[in-house]
Design a protein around this motif. Structure first.
Motif, short mmCIF file in Angstrom:
data_model
loop_
_atom_site.label_atom_id
_atom_site.label_comp_id
_atom_site.label_asym_id
_atom_site.label_seq_id
_atom_site.Cartn_x
_atom_site.Cartn_y
_atom_site.Cartn_z
N SER A 295 7.60 -3.47 1.71
CA SER A 295 6.24 -3.29 2.22
C SER A 295 5.41 -2.35 1.36
N GLY A 296 5.63 -2.38 0.07
CA GLY A 296 4.79 -1.63 -0.85
C GLY A 296 5.39 -0.33 -1.35
N PRO B 245 0.79 -0.62 -2.57
CA PRO B 245 1.02 0.81 -2.79
C PRO B 245 -0.20 1.54 -3.33
N PHE B 246 -1.04 0.83 -4.07
CA PHE B 246 -2.25 1.47 -4.58
C PHE B 246 -3.15 1.89 -3.43
N LEU C 41 5.56 1.89 -5.58
CA LEU C 41 5.29 3.22 -6.14
C LEU C 41 6.33 3.57 -7.21
N PRO D 253 6.99 -9.73 6.81
CA PRO D 253 6.19 -8.65 7.41
C PRO D 253 5.03 -8.27 6.50
N ALA D 254 4.06 -7.61 7.09
CA ALA D 254 2.84 -7.27 6.35
C ALA D 254 3.16 -6.47 5.10
N TYR D 255 2.52 -6.88 4.01
CA TYR D 255 2.71 -6.18 2.74
C TYR D 255 1.61 -5.15 2.58
N HIS D 256 2.01 -3.92 2.30
CA HIS D 256 1.02 -2.86 2.09
C HIS D 256 0.97 -2.52 0.61
N ILE E 19 7.25 -6.14 -2.38
CA ILE E 19 6.96 -6.99 -1.21
C ILE E 19 8.00 -6.74 -0.12
N VAL F 122 9.72 -16.19 -1.83
CA VAL F 122 9.01 -15.05 -1.23
C VAL F 122 7.51 -15.36 -1.16
N PHE G 39 -1.03 4.32 -0.68
CA PHE G 39 -0.59 5.67 -1.06
C PHE G 39 -1.55 6.35 -2.05
#
Lengths: 188, 157
Positions: free
Chosen positions: A156-157, B37-38, A161, B32-35, A153, B22, B41
């Motif tokens: 940001s991701g 990963p699946f 990974l 901030p925006a959460y991206h 989080i 959190v 990426f």
């Protein structure tokens, strides 16, 4: 009498038990027939932790075994040697004694690949995709799973990974051995 | 002599507090925006895709919008809650098996529950990825209030 000077060390005396003559020195030192067996001064004694984690004892290994038979203690009960600092499961003590009694050769150590609670690939994928901490929880690393969630989080991701790589490495390693709770990127 | 040391127990409670903080900040749109990963990426969505946004909408009272984001958001939320309770329980000094371990053992032993879980998982995997293919954007992308994906999903609902 020896101390008073009436008898010498080489004085012959009759060993009634052995029905033979021996010297006084041999008799006193226990040599040549073991008339006076050496007292067992090095017998280890142990404490065990009861349900309230209170040390109980000390007990000889034989007494501990009797407690095991009586159901007072179990294989996973924590025990500590008298004067020692490290607690260990009673099962470890059993294995040590078994190994010592057989010269350390007849009882092979458990294979390094043994993990009775091994998680299959299907469950590993299922739980990871359902809830990451639950996925890690399968091999006892739930808290570490939450750390990866937070890292993912906050980054940001991107950190997620790395978490996926760690998860895969943990999955592979746990098939061969039990993992520590905070073991990151374990190798086989 | 506890199962976990006092330092470790404090660590568990601190971690649980950090997670709650959190989660609150994320649901409030402060972070901030959460991206995911699946989705970002690896270009596929996991069954939980859209759960954060679903909960945001749920707390805003938009129940239909929440189910539109992820129809099973409560199921995944339940498991997150179990994992969090597990952490708190360890922090309070409980030994094994913890509540989380009990839950996954119970589900693993119950064939019906296990089958339901797998069906939910598989159907959501297909559903979210079909939506990803159709809309071109993962459902979970952007948990912030002003994220474009949030707006697009809101438009859909």
């Amino acid at each position: 009498m020896k101390q008073e000077g009436k008898l010498g060390g080489q004085t012959q005396v009759l060993d009634e038990a052995a029905k033979r003559l021996t010297t006084l020195d041999q008799l006193l030192n226990g040599a040549g027939g073991g008339v006076f067996p050496a007292p067992q001064l090095n017998v280890k004694r142990y404490f065990y932790a009861d349900l309230n984690n209170t040390p109980i004892g000390p007990f000889s290994p034989e007494e501990l075994q009797q407690n095991l038979v009586a159901g007072t203690i179990r294989a996973e009960t924590q025990v500590i040697e008298e004067g020692g600092t490290a607690w260990q499961p009673y099962s470890n003590l059993i294995m040590q004694r078994l190994s010592a009694s057989t010269g350390g050769a007849a009882v092979p150590p458990p294979p390094p690949s043994s993990n009775p609670k091994e998680v299959s690939l299907g469950y590993a994928i299922l739980w990871f995709l359902c809830c990451v901490p639950i996925g890690f929880m399968q091999w006892g690393q739930a808290a570490k799973g939450w750390v990866w969630v937070l890292i993912a989080i906050v980054t940001s991701g991107i950190g997620g990974l790395v978490g996926i790589v760690d998860y895969w490495m943990c999955f592979s390693a746990q098939q061969k051995r039990k993992l520590g709770e905070w073991e990151f990127f374990p190798r086989n | 002599m506890g199962v976990f040391s006092s330092q470790l127990r404090f660590g568990y409670l601190a971690l649980a507090a950090a997670i709650c903080t959190v989660a609150f900040l994320s649901l409030a749109g402060v972070l901030p925006a959460y991206h995911c990963p699946f989705a970002t990426f690896l270009e596929f969505s996991c069954p939980m895709c859209g759960t954060t946004r679903a909960w945001v909408q749920f707390f805003q009272g938009d129940i239909a919008g929440a189910f539109s984001c992820n129809p099973l958001f409560m199921l995944w939320g339940w498991w997150c809650l179990v994992a969090l309770a597990d952490l708190v329980q360890k922090g309070l000094g409980a030994g094994h098996p913890t509540i989380g371990e009990r839950c996954i053992i119970a589900v693993g032993r119950n064939k019906l529950l296990c089958a339901i879980q797998i069906v939910c998982f598989a159907s959501m995997l297909v559903y979210v990825n079909v939506r990803l293919a159709n809309t071109g954007a993962p459902m979970s992308e952007g948990s912030g209030r002003n994220s474009p994906v949030r707006e697009s999903v809101t438009d859909n609902t």
